[in-house]
Each structure stands twice: as C-alpha cells, then as structure tokens.
Design an enzyme around this catalytic site. Structure first.
Site, PDB file in Angstrom:
ATOM      1  N   HIS A 109      27.981  73.060  47.564  1.00  0.00           N
ATOM      2  CA  HIS A 109      28.984  73.934  48.206  1.00  0.00           C
ATOM      3  C   HIS A 109      30.389  73.777  47.602  1.00  0.00           C
ATOM      4  CE1 HIS A 109      30.658  71.207  51.709  1.00  0.00           C
ATOM      5  NE2 HIS A 109      30.630  70.556  50.568  1.00  0.00           N
ATOM      6  N   PHE A 129      28.405  65.543  36.026  1.00  0.00           N
ATOM      7  CA  PHE A 129      27.162  66.316  36.083  1.00  0.00           C
ATOM      8  C   PHE A 129      27.248  67.671  35.377  1.00  0.00           C
ATOM      9  CE2 PHE A 129      28.207  66.424  40.916  1.00  0.00           C
ATOM     10  CZ  PHE A 129      29.051  67.526  40.830  1.00  0.00           C
ATOM     11  N   ASP A 155      27.845  59.460  39.979  1.00  0.00           N
ATOM     12  CA  ASP A 155      29.116  60.112  40.337  1.00  0.00           C
ATOM     13  C   ASP A 155      30.119  59.861  39.218  1.00  0.00           C
ATOM     14  OD1 ASP A 155      31.456  61.116  41.881  1.00  0.00           O
ATOM     15  OD2 ASP A 155      30.169  60.854  43.632  1.00  0.00           O
TER      16      ASP A 155
HETATM   17  C1  LIG Z   1      31.776  66.452  48.780  1.00  0.00           C
HETATM   18  S1  LIG Z   1      31.335  64.974  47.993  1.00  0.00           S
HETATM   19  C2  LIG Z   1      29.729  64.662  48.656  1.00  0.00           C
HETATM   20  C3  LIG Z   1      29.410  63.209  48.815  1.00  0.00           C
HETATM   21  C4  LIG Z   1      28.064  62.835  49.398  1.00  0.00           C
HETATM   22  N1  LIG Z   1      26.941  63.265  48.579  1.00  0.00           N
HETATM   23  C5  LIG Z   1      27.913  63.337  50.809  1.00  0.00           C
HETATM   24  O1  LIG Z   1      27.023  64.094  51.107  1.00  0.00           O
HETATM   25  O2  LIG Z   1      28.730  62.977  51.648  1.00  0.00           O
HETATM   26  C6  LIG Z   1      31.012  65.521  46.344  1.00  0.00           C
HETATM   27  C7  LIG Z   1      30.807  64.389  45.365  1.00  0.00           C
HETATM   28  O3  LIG Z   1      30.588  64.962  44.070  1.00  0.00           O
HETATM   29  C8  LIG Z   1      31.258  64.160  43.110  1.00  0.00           C
HETATM   30  N2  LIG Z   1      31.567  64.949  41.911  1.00  0.00           N
HETATM   31  C9  LIG Z   1      32.472  65.963  41.810  1.00  0.00           C
HETATM   32  N3  LIG Z   1      32.464  66.442  40.560  1.00  0.00           N
HETATM   33  C10 LIG Z   1      31.578  65.709  39.855  1.00  0.00           C
HETATM   34  C11 LIG Z   1      31.114  65.752  38.521  1.00  0.00           C
HETATM   35  N4  LIG Z   1      31.606  66.636  37.656  1.00  0.00           N
HETATM   36  N5  LIG Z   1      30.167  64.879  38.131  1.00  0.00           N
HETATM   37  C12 LIG Z   1      29.659  63.963  39.009  1.00  0.00           C
HETATM   38  N6  LIG Z   1      30.048  63.889  40.309  1.00  0.00           N
HETATM   39  C13 LIG Z   1      30.992  64.755  40.725  1.00  0.00           C
HETATM   40  C14 LIG Z   1      32.505  63.732  43.830  1.00  0.00           C
HETATM   41  O4  LIG Z   1      33.080  62.599  43.211  1.00  0.00           O
HETATM   42  C15 LIG Z   1      32.007  63.480  45.244  1.00  0.00           C
HETATM   43  O5  LIG Z   1      31.604  62.152  45.431  1.00  0.00           O
END
Ligand SMILES: C[S@@+](CC[C@H](N)C(=O)[O-])C[C@H]1O[C@@H](n2cnc3c(N)ncnc32)[C@H](O)[C@@H]1O
Length: 338
Positions: free
Chosen positions: A247, A229, A201
């Site tokens: 999503h 990512f 993350d």
């Molecule tokens: C909606 S949350 C989902 C968390 C978890 N996987 C769940 O199912 O509850 C999306 C996650 O993607 C991470 N995220 C957003 N943009 C990102 C990026 N560019 N690179 C890595 N992680 C990212 C956020 O920090 C967050 O923890």
C-alpha cells in the site's frame, strides 16, 4: 406510523471524532496508562505524577472513563483490562508506539487532507519538497526507531493471528519483506520453533531489527538481510510475507514487488500479503478506506486495494491460486501459491 424525525446527531458526533481521538493520543503521550499500571490513583495523585494543570485534569480523566479507556471507582481512576494490557509502556504487549506516532506526526498532517485531496500531494515531512517517506524518516535515527516501533504496534497482533491461521507446519523458512523492527517476523518465528526467518529491509533498519530479535531470544533462527526491494532480487524462502508494504506504492510498483516475490519463491511456495484490504464493494471496511487516505497523506503514490485487485495482480504475476482470509475486523491476508 410516523417515521422518527431526522437528527444531525450522527453527523455532529462524527465531525467531532477528533476530540475523542486526541484525548486518547494525549493520554498515551502523557504516559497515563503506564502510570496507572502500578495501581489506581486519584486526580490529585495523577496531576502530580503527570504534571497536569488543575483546570482540565478532572474532565480529561472522566472523558476517558466515558470513552471506556479508564474505570473510576469512588475517587480513584484505574486502567481497563484492555488499556492495561496494550497501553502500559512497561509491558511487551504495548501498542502505544503506533499511537505515539499518530500523535506526533499524523494528527497534524491530517490537517492537510483537503489540500491532499485537491493536489494529490503528500502532507507529511515530504510536503515542502522533502524526499520520500522512508528517506526522510530514516535520515533521523530517533524518527527511524520510533517509526519502526510504531509498525510493531500495528503488525504484532496481526502476525499472531497469521501465526495461528496460516499452514506453517509444512514450511521451513520465510522472508518478511519490509520487516521494519521485526514485529511480525518475531511473532511468527516465536510461534513456530521449526521456522528459520529473514527480515529484509533497508540497511538503516538493521540495528533496530537486531536489537528486537535479540531481546526475544531468536537470533539463532532470525537474521536481517539489508537490501532495496526495487534493486535486485528478494531473498529466497518457502514463504514471502509482505505486510503494509504494497500500500506504500503505486500500481506499477505493486506489480514489480509481486513479480519479484514470484521469482524468489520455489514452485509451491507462497506469498502472504497482509494489509487493511478494502472490501471488494468498497463500502464496508471504513478503516481500510481511511488507511488509503492515510497513504495519500504519507506517500507520493501509495493506496490501499481490494482483495479482488490483489488477487488479479497475483494471477497476472503467475501465481496459480490466490485467496483472501480475514484476520481482524480491519485487516486481511491475501495468500497466493506459485
Ligand atoms: C509500512 S512499513 C511496514 C512494516 C511491517 N511489515 C508491518 O507490517 O508493520 C514498510 C517497510 O518497508 C520498508 N521499505 C521501504 N522501502 C523499501 C525498499 N526500497 N526496500 C526494502 N524495504 C523498504 C520500510 O523500511 C518499512 O520497514
């Protein structure tokens, strides 16, 4: 035979659904269920403990009885088995973090739904020219912690089903991409002691993830890898998990993420995506369709998707097999093999 007269009952009840939702959200905000975890209490005792004015207290508590969130015996109120297990802050099974976030953020932001439908623009902190959801939330350590904890509220229970339903026996390692606090990472790793796991993350997530993993005694097998990512490859492992990640993004970025997962997996490796996957006919999974509207409120271009859409993108990326498996009434996992 004459047909029953039409009534507006269902329409009016749905139109006032926010009354019930806000009653529950306020009960969580006030800590009512945590208070009752210690034992049943009268209105007067609860007023004293929670600081409630006399005027609404009895109606509030009895409304929660009618909503099956409390039980009342004589003049004393108690949690139901469900609210005691899931809404007592003192228990590890607490899922109220998600409802706390809904109360503090989404409840107000959904007031902008009509505007979002007209403009296509998010209605959250980003509404007045702010950054994207994650940049905004992560600029404030308190918001960051609350958001990541809220994610555990939605993913922990799902991940317990994933831990039981997915064929983990032949897997050695997995990466949880967009792991947030690590709710899913920990639920899967706890259930399968032979697995090594990486939570991947953005860098500010690290302390919250590390603390959670440590509290669950998994630091020897579960580690954090910081990264973005959209920049560089994903960490390699036998299985890549992506929950509530696709999503958040538009179709082009969904494709990039699925492609990066394909590149990071060995032959035979599997991508496990879980989300509120919309039914292919787009008419049954109400929660998933509303979740997609929530993405309209929360993100600049995110949307939920059907199982068929996801399988199509996975095949385009080079996965040979892909299938949808239901996890709960609202969520499914889509599993693809390289
Ligand atoms: C909606 S949350 C989902 C968390 C978890 N996987 C769940 O199912 O509850 C999306 C996650 O993607 C991470 N995220 C957003 N943009 C990102 C990026 N560019 N690179 C890595 N992680 C990212 C956020 O920090 C967050 O923890």
């Amino acid at each position: 035979m004459t047909s029953a007269p039409l009534t507006p009952h269902n329409i009016l009840q749905l139109g006032h659904g926010f009354w019930a939702a806000k009653t529950l959200l306020s009960a969580v905000e006030l800590g009512l269920f945590s208070e009752l975890a210690a034992g049943p209490k009268t209105v007067a005792q609860l007023r004293g403990r929670l600081g409630l004015h006399e005027r609404g207290a009895r109606d509030f508590l009895d409304a929660l009885v009618a909503l099956h969130m409390l039980e009342r015996t004589g003049d004393r109120y108690a949690n139901t088995p469900e609210t005691d297990f899931f809404l007592d802050r003192g228990k590890p099974s607490y899922v109220g973090g998600l409802l706390e976030m809904s109360n503090a953020r989404l409840y107000g932001f959904w007031g902008g739904l009509t505007e979002a439908l007209r403009t296509g623009h998010p209605q959250n902190e980003a509404k007045h020219g702010g950054d994207d959801l994650f940049d905004t939330l992560y600029a404030d350590p308190d918001q960051l912690r609350k958001f990541l904890g809220a994610m555990t509220g939605i993913s922990f229970g799902l991940a317990r089903v994933i831990a039981a339903a997915f064929p983990w026996a032949g897997v050695r390692s997995f990466v949880d991409v967009g792991c947030a606090q690590g709710g899913a990472t920990v639920a899967i790793a706890s259930a399968h002691p032979h697995l090594a796991a990486i939570g991947f993350d953005l860098p500010p997530v690290r302390p919250v993830f590390d603390e959670y993993v440590h509290a669950h005694g998994l630091a020897a097998r579960v580690r954090f890898q910081p990264g973005n990512f959209f920049q560089g490859p994903l960490p390699a492992a036998d299985v890549i998990v992506m929950g509530h990640v696709l999503h958040d993004w538009d179709l082009a970025k969904k494709k990039i993420l699925i492609g990066k997962a394909h590149a990071a997996l060995p032959k035979g490796g599997m991508l496990l995506v879980y989300d509120a996957v919309i039914d292919d006919d787009r008419r049954e999974n109400t929660f998933a369709l509303l979740m997609s509207l929530n993405m309209l409120i929360e993100t600049t271009a995110g949307a939920d998707y059907t199982g068929a859409d996801c399988i199509g993108r996975m095949r385009d990326a080079g996965f040979t097999e892909a299938r949808v498996e239901k996890l709960t009434g609202t969520h499914s996992m889509v599993i693809a093999t390289k």
